[in-house]
Design an enzyme around this catalytic site. Structure first.
Site, PDB file in Angstrom:
ATOM      1  N   GLY A  72       0.873  -1.294  -0.269  1.00 56.37           N
ATOM      2  CA  GLY A  72      -0.191  -0.541   0.127  1.00 56.37           C
ATOM      3  C   GLY A  72       1.032   1.187  -0.281  1.00 56.37           C
ATOM      4  N   LYS A  74       1.910   4.846  -0.772  1.00 59.50           N
ATOM      5  CA  LYS A  74       2.204   6.088  -2.551  1.00 59.50           C
ATOM      6  C   LYS A  74       4.394   5.973  -2.462  1.00 59.50           C
ATOM      7  CE  LYS A  74      -1.240   8.555  -2.922  1.00 59.50           C
ATOM      8  NZ  LYS A  74      -1.749   9.986  -3.666  1.00 59.50           N
ATOM      9  N   ILE A  75       5.450   6.663  -3.218  1.00 61.07           N
ATOM     10  CA  ILE A  75       6.834   6.445  -3.285  1.00 61.07           C
ATOM     11  C   ILE A  75       6.939   7.066  -2.762  1.00 61.07           C
ATOM     12  CG2 ILE A  75       6.402   8.897  -4.527  1.00 61.07           C
ATOM     13  CD1 ILE A  75       8.450   7.778  -6.419  1.00 61.07           C
ATOM     14  N   ALA A 148       7.985   6.173   7.679  1.00 65.45           N
ATOM     15  CA  ALA A 148       7.318   6.034   6.105  1.00 65.45           C
ATOM     16  C   ALA A 148       6.579   3.880   7.160  1.00 65.45           C
ATOM     17  CB  ALA A 148       7.064   6.118   4.952  1.00 65.45           C
ATOM     18  N   PHE A 162       8.068  -0.668   7.656  1.00 65.37           N
ATOM     19  CA  PHE A 162       8.538   0.439   7.996  1.00 65.37           C
ATOM     20  C   PHE A 162       9.477   0.907   7.792  1.00 65.37           C
ATOM     21  CE2 PHE A 162       9.530  -2.232  11.394  1.00 65.37           C
ATOM     22  CZ  PHE A 162      11.292  -1.674  11.426  1.00 65.37           C
ATOM     23  N   CYS A 179       5.085   9.678  -0.120  1.00 67.48           N
ATOM     24  CA  CYS A 179       4.563   9.178  -0.124  1.00 67.48           C
ATOM     25  C   CYS A 179       2.904  10.003  -0.423  1.00 67.48           C
ATOM     26  CB  CYS A 179       3.768   9.200   1.553  1.00 67.48           C
ATOM     27  SG  CYS A 179       5.309   8.551   2.394  1.00 67.48           S
TER      28      CYS A 179
END
Length: 238
Positions: A72, A74-75, A148, A162, A179
């Site tokens: 899940g 984003k970048i 993150a 993480f 993100c």
């Protein structure tokens, strides 16, 4: 019992593809009951990875390669100086993906507090933050992200995990919208404390905090896990 596999701290750093293969192999073994729950702790060689919700305008515009992955979120960027953790754990039924993410945040917040860093949750955003710690270009307070989280759950077992910024450079984040969040920045433990704090220093604290959290039957997402499998896969993150 949970096994901790610590590798690539301080170099040689683990190429992302190698780490992903190790995750998938371990995940298959845990899901099949051939291996106990396992946590991988490592440093990656520099790489950008994009989760399923990454937008085209979040990506680098200079042709820098990006690896698309099945987590899940984003970048983001991984690389030397950042401690990456991949908990591969069988979750208790009924599976609560959001609850698992909140649990991981709690472990990271506890470790940051031990180091003197006031990490917090920010409503509506996953990961760990320092609210108001940075400033925008026009001088207004801005939140900064220090950890993150991006996970996937398949067959009742977690993978991915993480990324905790310890002593890494922040320059790579200039190439992306980390993100997918445009109104916040990123920071590191070293930057906050004004001294170098490496992944090698933080890894034992993470291991100890995870041991404690996993042993706490009242809050552990795996303490009451049933040794059964499902066929669904879920992603969450940040």
């Amino acid at each position: 019992m949970t096994i901790f596999d610590v590798t690539g701290l301080g170099g040689p750093h683990v190429p992302y593809d190698d780490g992903l293969r190790q995750q998938r192999t371990t995940h298959a073994d845990v899901a099949a009951g051939r291996a106990p729950d396992t946590v991988l702790l490592l440093e990656h060689a520099p790489v950008f990875t994009a989760g399923k919700r990454t937008s085209p305008d979040d990506r680098p515009t200079d042709g820098t390669p990006v690896i698309d992955v099945d987590r899940g979120g984003k970048i983001t960027w991984h690389g030397p100086g950042q401690l990456v953790g991949y908990p591969i754990l069988r979750l208790a039924e009924p599976i609560d993906v959001v609850g698992y993410v909140r649990w991981l945040e709690g472990v990271l917040i506890e470790v940051l507090a031990e180091l003197g860093v006031p990490g917090e949750r920010v409503e509506g955003r996953s990961g760990v933050w320092l609210p108001g710690h940075g400033t925008t270009d026009d001088g207004r307070p801005a939140d900064e992200k220090i950890a993150a989280i991006g996970i996937r759950v398949a067959e009742g077992v977690t993978m991915h995990g993480f990324a905790l910024n310890c002593s890494n450079s922040l320059d790579p984040y200039e190439k992306i919208v980390a993100c997918g969040i445009r109104d916040a920045g990123v920071t590191t433990i070293s930057r906050v404390l004004g001294r170098t704090v490496t992944p090698q220093e933080v890894a034992p604290l993470i291991q100890a905090a995870l041991d404690r959290a996993l042993a706490d039957a009242s809050t552990s997402p795996v303490a009451a896990a049933h040794r059964t499998t499902t066929t669904t896969a879920t992603e969450a993150a940040a």
